[in-house]
Design a protein around this motif. Structure first.
Motif, short mmCIF file in Angstrom:
data_model
loop_
_atom_site.label_atom_id
_atom_site.label_comp_id
_atom_site.label_asym_id
_atom_site.label_seq_id
_atom_site.Cartn_x
_atom_site.Cartn_y
_atom_site.Cartn_z
N LEU A 20 0.76 -1.18 0.01
CA LEU A 20 -0.10 -0.37 -0.21
C LEU A 20 0.56 1.07 0.30
CD1 LEU A 20 -2.86 -0.69 2.79
CD2 LEU A 20 -2.73 -0.64 0.02
N PHE A 21 0.30 2.55 -0.41
CA PHE A 21 1.73 3.72 -0.60
C PHE A 21 0.17 5.19 -0.36
CE2 PHE A 21 1.73 2.34 -5.31
CZ PHE A 21 0.97 3.28 -5.71
N GLU A 22 0.58 5.94 -0.21
CA GLU A 22 0.36 7.37 -0.81
C GLU A 22 0.69 8.29 -1.49
OE1 GLU A 22 -2.00 10.64 2.28
OE2 GLU A 22 -0.27 9.55 2.00
N ILE A 23 -0.03 9.32 -2.64
CA ILE A 23 0.86 9.66 -3.24
C ILE A 23 0.66 10.62 -2.41
CG2 ILE A 23 0.39 11.41 -5.46
CD1 ILE A 23 -0.88 8.95 -6.34
N VAL A 24 1.87 11.35 -2.12
CA VAL A 24 2.34 12.69 -1.43
C VAL A 24 2.98 13.36 -1.96
CG1 VAL A 24 3.19 10.56 0.39
CG2 VAL A 24 4.53 11.59 -1.08
N SER A 25 3.34 13.82 -3.29
CA SER A 25 3.77 15.52 -4.51
C SER A 25 3.61 14.51 -5.99
CB SER A 25 5.75 14.90 -4.16
OG SER A 25 5.80 15.75 -4.43
N LEU A 26 3.34 15.43 -6.57
CA LEU A 26 2.45 15.60 -8.23
C LEU A 26 3.75 16.71 -8.29
CD1 LEU A 26 -0.82 14.49 -8.39
CD2 LEU A 26 0.93 13.33 -8.96
N ASP A 27 4.48 16.61 -9.39
CA ASP A 27 5.33 17.40 -10.37
C ASP A 27 4.47 17.51 -11.76
OD1 ASP A 27 6.57 18.99 -11.10
OD2 ASP A 27 8.41 18.78 -10.18
N ILE A 28 3.52 18.00 -12.10
CA ILE A 28 3.45 17.57 -13.42
C ILE A 28 4.08 18.43 -14.49
CG2 ILE A 28 1.20 18.90 -15.09
CD1 ILE A 28 0.43 16.41 -12.63
N GLU A 29 4.88 19.22 -13.76
CA GLU A 29 5.55 20.28 -15.41
C GLU A 29 7.03 19.18 -15.21
OE1 GLU A 29 7.29 23.62 -13.62
OE2 GLU A 29 5.19 24.57 -13.97
N ASP A 30 7.58 18.54 -14.23
CA ASP A 30 8.80 16.91 -14.57
C ASP A 30 7.74 16.14 -14.13
OD1 ASP A 30 10.93 18.84 -14.35
OD2 ASP A 30 10.81 18.34 -12.31
N ALA A 31 6.77 15.90 -14.80
CA ALA A 31 5.42 14.50 -14.85
C ALA A 31 6.75 12.80 -13.94
CB ALA A 31 6.06 13.71 -16.73
N ASN A 32 6.10 14.04 -12.24
CA ASN A 32 7.39 12.32 -11.83
C ASN A 32 5.54 12.24 -10.42
OD1 ASN A 32 8.68 11.48 -9.60
ND2 ASN A 32 9.56 12.74 -9.44
N VAL A 33 6.06 11.41 -10.09
CA VAL A 33 4.89 11.34 -8.44
C VAL A 33 5.70 10.71 -8.32
CG1 VAL A 33 2.76 9.38 -7.77
CG2 VAL A 33 2.99 10.04 -10.74
N GLN A 34 5.50 10.98 -6.30
CA GLN A 34 6.48 10.43 -5.52
C GLN A 34 5.79 9.87 -4.69
OE1 GLN A 34 7.95 12.99 -2.68
NE2 GLN A 34 9.55 11.63 -2.73
N VAL A 35 5.71 8.99 -4.03
CA VAL A 35 4.73 7.68 -3.15
C VAL A 35 5.12 7.65 -2.43
CG1 VAL A 35 3.55 7.02 -5.57
CG2 VAL A 35 5.31 5.33 -3.75
N GLN A 36 4.76 7.01 -0.55
CA GLN A 36 5.17 7.41 0.34
C GLN A 36 4.48 5.81 0.54
OE1 GLN A 36 5.28 9.77 3.31
NE2 GLN A 36 7.08 8.62 4.59
N TYR A 37 4.86 4.41 0.74
CA TYR A 37 4.99 3.40 1.50
C TYR A 37 4.75 3.46 3.09
CZ TYR A 37 6.61 1.34 -2.84
OH TYR A 37 6.48 1.64 -4.35
N LEU A 38 4.13 2.34 3.77
CA LEU A 38 3.39 2.11 4.88
C LEU A 38 5.16 2.27 5.68
CD1 LEU A 38 0.52 -0.29 5.26
CD2 LEU A 38 0.69 1.76 6.14
N ASP A 39 5.74 2.13 5.57
CA ASP A 39 6.92 1.63 6.47
C ASP A 39 8.06 3.41 5.77
OD1 ASP A 39 7.91 1.46 3.33
OD2 ASP A 39 9.40 -0.39 4.19
N GLY A 40 7.40 4.42 5.22
CA GLY A 40 8.27 5.51 5.31
C GLY A 40 8.96 5.36 4.28
N GLU A 41 9.57 4.29 3.43
CA GLU A 41 10.05 4.79 2.42
C GLU A 41 9.33 5.10 1.20
OE1 GLU A 41 11.59 1.98 -1.00
OE2 GLU A 41 10.93 0.85 0.63
N LEU A 42 10.26 6.16 0.44
CA LEU A 42 9.33 7.06 0.09
C LEU A 42 10.62 6.76 -1.89
CD1 LEU A 42 10.09 10.40 0.98
CD2 LEU A 42 8.30 9.54 0.71
N ALA A 43 9.70 6.77 -2.82
CA ALA A 43 9.43 6.14 -4.31
C ALA A 43 9.12 7.17 -5.16
CB ALA A 43 9.02 4.74 -4.35
N ASP A 44 9.83 7.00 -6.25
CA ASP A 44 9.01 8.40 -7.19
C ASP A 44 9.04 7.62 -8.09
OD1 ASP A 44 9.64 11.18 -6.20
OD2 ASP A 44 12.00 10.49 -6.68
N PHE A 45 7.83 7.37 -9.98
CA PHE A 45 7.94 7.08 -10.82
C PHE A 45 7.84 7.92 -11.50
CE2 PHE A 45 6.05 4.59 -7.03
CZ PHE A 45 6.65 3.27 -7.66
#
Length: 105
Positions: A20-45
């Protein structure tokens, strides 16, 4: 493939990993989505990778605060007074000489 448009604050579950993860940041200009998993780890897509993910919408888990090591004692007191910062006040720029009994003397 993900057919979901990423929206800030939404929870999703990765069908492949089950995480499970939550979307914590959206950057439309850079076409980037940052998510945070339940364990606190961040990932960028980037949006191309996001479109390839196999996702399903999910409800926020009851224990979502565990990654941030929060508990009920950390919650704000709803009856407490709220004091907004006074950004325009010249007094807010003055630093005190002592900080709560941490005096140099």
């Amino acid at each position: 493939m993900s057919h979901f448009v990423p929206k800030l604050g939404r929870w999703y579950q990765d069908c492949e990993s089950g995480q499970l993860f939550e979307i914590v940041s959206l950057d439309i200009e850079d076409a980037n989505v940052q998510v945070q998993y339940l364990d606190g780890e961040l990932a960028d897509f980037d949006l191309d990778v996001w479109a390839e993910l196999q996702l399903r919408p999910a409800a926020a888990p009851e224990d979502w605060r565990t990654a941030f090591e929060l508990d009920d004692a950390d919650a704000r007191d709803p009856d407490g007074a709220m004091h907004p910062l006074q950004w325009g006040s010249p007094l807010s720029a003055i630093e005190p000489d002592t900080i709560l009994a941490l005096d140099d003397s």
